[in-house]
Write an enzyme that holds these catalytic residues in place. Sequence first.
Site, PDB file in Angstrom:
ATOM      1  N   PRO A   1       0.789  -1.210   0.000  1.00  0.00           N
ATOM      2  CA  PRO A   1       0.000   0.000   0.000  1.00  0.00           C
ATOM      3  C   PRO A   1       0.830   1.272   0.000  1.00  0.00           C
ATOM      4  O   PRO A   1       1.726   1.439   0.822  1.00  0.00           O
ATOM      5  CB  PRO A   1      -0.795  -0.103   1.309  1.00  0.00           C
ATOM      6  CG  PRO A   1      -0.399  -1.390   1.926  1.00  0.00           C
ATOM      7  CD  PRO A   1       0.873  -1.782   1.338  1.00  0.00           C
ATOM      8  N   GLU A   2       0.499   2.133  -0.900  1.00  0.00           N
ATOM      9  CA  GLU A   2       1.008   3.496  -0.872  1.00  0.00           C
ATOM     10  C   GLU A   2      -0.193   4.355  -0.488  1.00  0.00           C
ATOM     11  O   GLU A   2      -1.238   3.827  -0.117  1.00  0.00           O
ATOM     12  CB  GLU A   2       1.575   3.890  -2.239  1.00  0.00           C
ATOM     13  CG  GLU A   2       2.755   3.008  -2.637  1.00  0.00           C
ATOM     14  CD  GLU A   2       3.432   3.449  -3.918  1.00  0.00           C
ATOM     15  OE1 GLU A   2       3.552   4.671  -4.126  1.00  0.00           O
ATOM     16  OE2 GLU A   2       3.823   2.586  -4.706  1.00  0.00           O
TER      17      GLU A   2
ATOM     18  N   ARG B   1       3.349 -10.687   5.344  1.00  0.00           N
ATOM     19  CA  ARG B   1       4.768 -10.432   5.640  1.00  0.00           C
ATOM     20  C   ARG B   1       4.999  -9.833   7.025  1.00  0.00           C
ATOM     21  O   ARG B   1       6.134  -9.710   7.457  1.00  0.00           O
ATOM     22  CB  ARG B   1       5.372  -9.539   4.544  1.00  0.00           C
ATOM     23  CG  ARG B   1       5.444 -10.265   3.220  1.00  0.00           C
ATOM     24  CD  ARG B   1       5.975  -9.385   2.119  1.00  0.00           C
ATOM     25  NE  ARG B   1       7.399  -9.112   2.259  1.00  0.00           N
ATOM     26  CZ  ARG B   1       8.080  -8.344   1.424  1.00  0.00           C
ATOM     27  NH1 ARG B   1       7.475  -7.767   0.405  1.00  0.00           N
ATOM     28  NH2 ARG B   1       9.360  -8.142   1.603  1.00  0.00           N
TER      29      ARG B   1
ATOM     30  N   HIS C   1      -3.020 -15.773   7.748  1.00  0.00           N
ATOM     31  CA  HIS C   1      -2.337 -14.512   8.064  1.00  0.00           C
ATOM     32  C   HIS C   1      -3.285 -13.418   8.548  1.00  0.00           C
ATOM     33  O   HIS C   1      -2.967 -12.238   8.479  1.00  0.00           O
ATOM     34  CB  HIS C   1      -1.527 -13.977   6.874  1.00  0.00           C
ATOM     35  CG  HIS C   1      -0.545 -14.955   6.349  1.00  0.00           C
ATOM     36  ND1 HIS C   1       0.502 -15.427   7.100  1.00  0.00           N
ATOM     37  CD2 HIS C   1      -0.456 -15.574   5.154  1.00  0.00           C
ATOM     38  CE1 HIS C   1       1.196 -16.287   6.374  1.00  0.00           C
ATOM     39  NE2 HIS C   1       0.632 -16.405   5.193  1.00  0.00           N
TER      40      HIS C   1
ATOM     41  N   ARG D   1      21.003  19.297  -2.293  1.00  0.00           N
ATOM     42  CA  ARG D   1      20.894  17.891  -1.931  1.00  0.00           C
ATOM     43  C   ARG D   1      21.395  17.044  -3.090  1.00  0.00           C
ATOM     44  O   ARG D   1      20.947  17.208  -4.223  1.00  0.00           O
ATOM     45  CB  ARG D   1      19.417  17.594  -1.614  1.00  0.00           C
ATOM     46  CG  ARG D   1      19.187  16.345  -0.959  1.00  0.00           C
ATOM     47  CD  ARG D   1      18.806  16.308   0.520  1.00  0.00           C
ATOM     48  NE  ARG D   1      19.328  17.205   1.491  1.00  0.00           N
ATOM     49  CZ  ARG D   1      18.608  18.139   2.096  1.00  0.00           C
ATOM     50  NH1 ARG D   1      17.370  18.356   1.736  1.00  0.00           N
ATOM     51  NH2 ARG D   1      19.144  18.861   3.045  1.00  0.00           N
TER      52      ARG D   1
END
Length: 269
Positions: free
Chosen positions: A2-3, A109, A90, A151
């Site tokens: 998920p983002e 996971r 899970h 940067r």
Amino acid sequence: MPELPEVETTTNGIRPHLRGQTIERFIIRERRLRWPISEAIDQLTGQKINDVYRRGKYILMSIEQGTMLWHLGMSGSMRVLPINSPVAKHEHVEMQLSSGQALKFRDPRRFGSLLFTKDDPLEHKLLCKLGPEPLSDDFNTDYLYKACRNRSTAIKSLVMDSHRVVGVGNIYASEALFSAGILPTREAGSISKKRLGKLVETIKNTLQAAIEKGGTTLQDFSQSDGKPGYFTQSLQVYAVKEGCRVCGKTIRKIVQNQRSSYYCPKCQS
DNA sequence: CGAGGGACCTGGTTGC
DNA sequence: TGCAACCAGGTCCCTC
């Protein structure tokens, strides 16, 4: 997995089922997530859920005593199902509600997390240093320009750093950089303000479009209603093996910071 | 302070 | 067909 769009989709999907409900019971089948689930969670039985909202990739649930902080990690997902529905593999946490339904958290996971705080959640150690929300006005050309100045890091790494801006993960970083015509390896400090402005715009547009399509399903992501995300068909470069949709050149894959980056060698510079 | 890499996990796919 | 190697949407934390 998920983002930001996937977390937003999940949050919106579960909210109507949770708001105003009382937590009847927690069934915690596996406490070993990214951080072990604290015993404090078990004590939240009887509490009413006042609101469900998102900050970065965290899903926050405010209850009378404090706030639960959930994170889906790489493979987490949430669904609201009847209490007696079969337990999936899970499925580590089940939060049973007064409605007869249960919030089920599945995470193969176990990179996800479930934390609790009694204090202001935005002051929590994991949240207090987060950058602005990408869809808010705080994330703008001036902000990104200042964040990039002097940067030397690659622009893709910078944009994926949640302390600079939240919610831009590996898929949407590649996608937004493609739309902005910027190479993922480009040194952040070497990009003109004008091009960074374009990137701000493409990040917002890419995330917004993905939210509207319910996120991206590559392997096992599903929305809280079990449907896949439909942004997958809209991906321009991520995991694309064919030619660029704009110029036809073969999309290249490289590894940056141990993550795959995809770009078009002609359209991006 | 910034950059880079390891760590935490399971499971699906790829290749010999 | 079997098995090892590799890869996956995140991000904290340690070292240099």
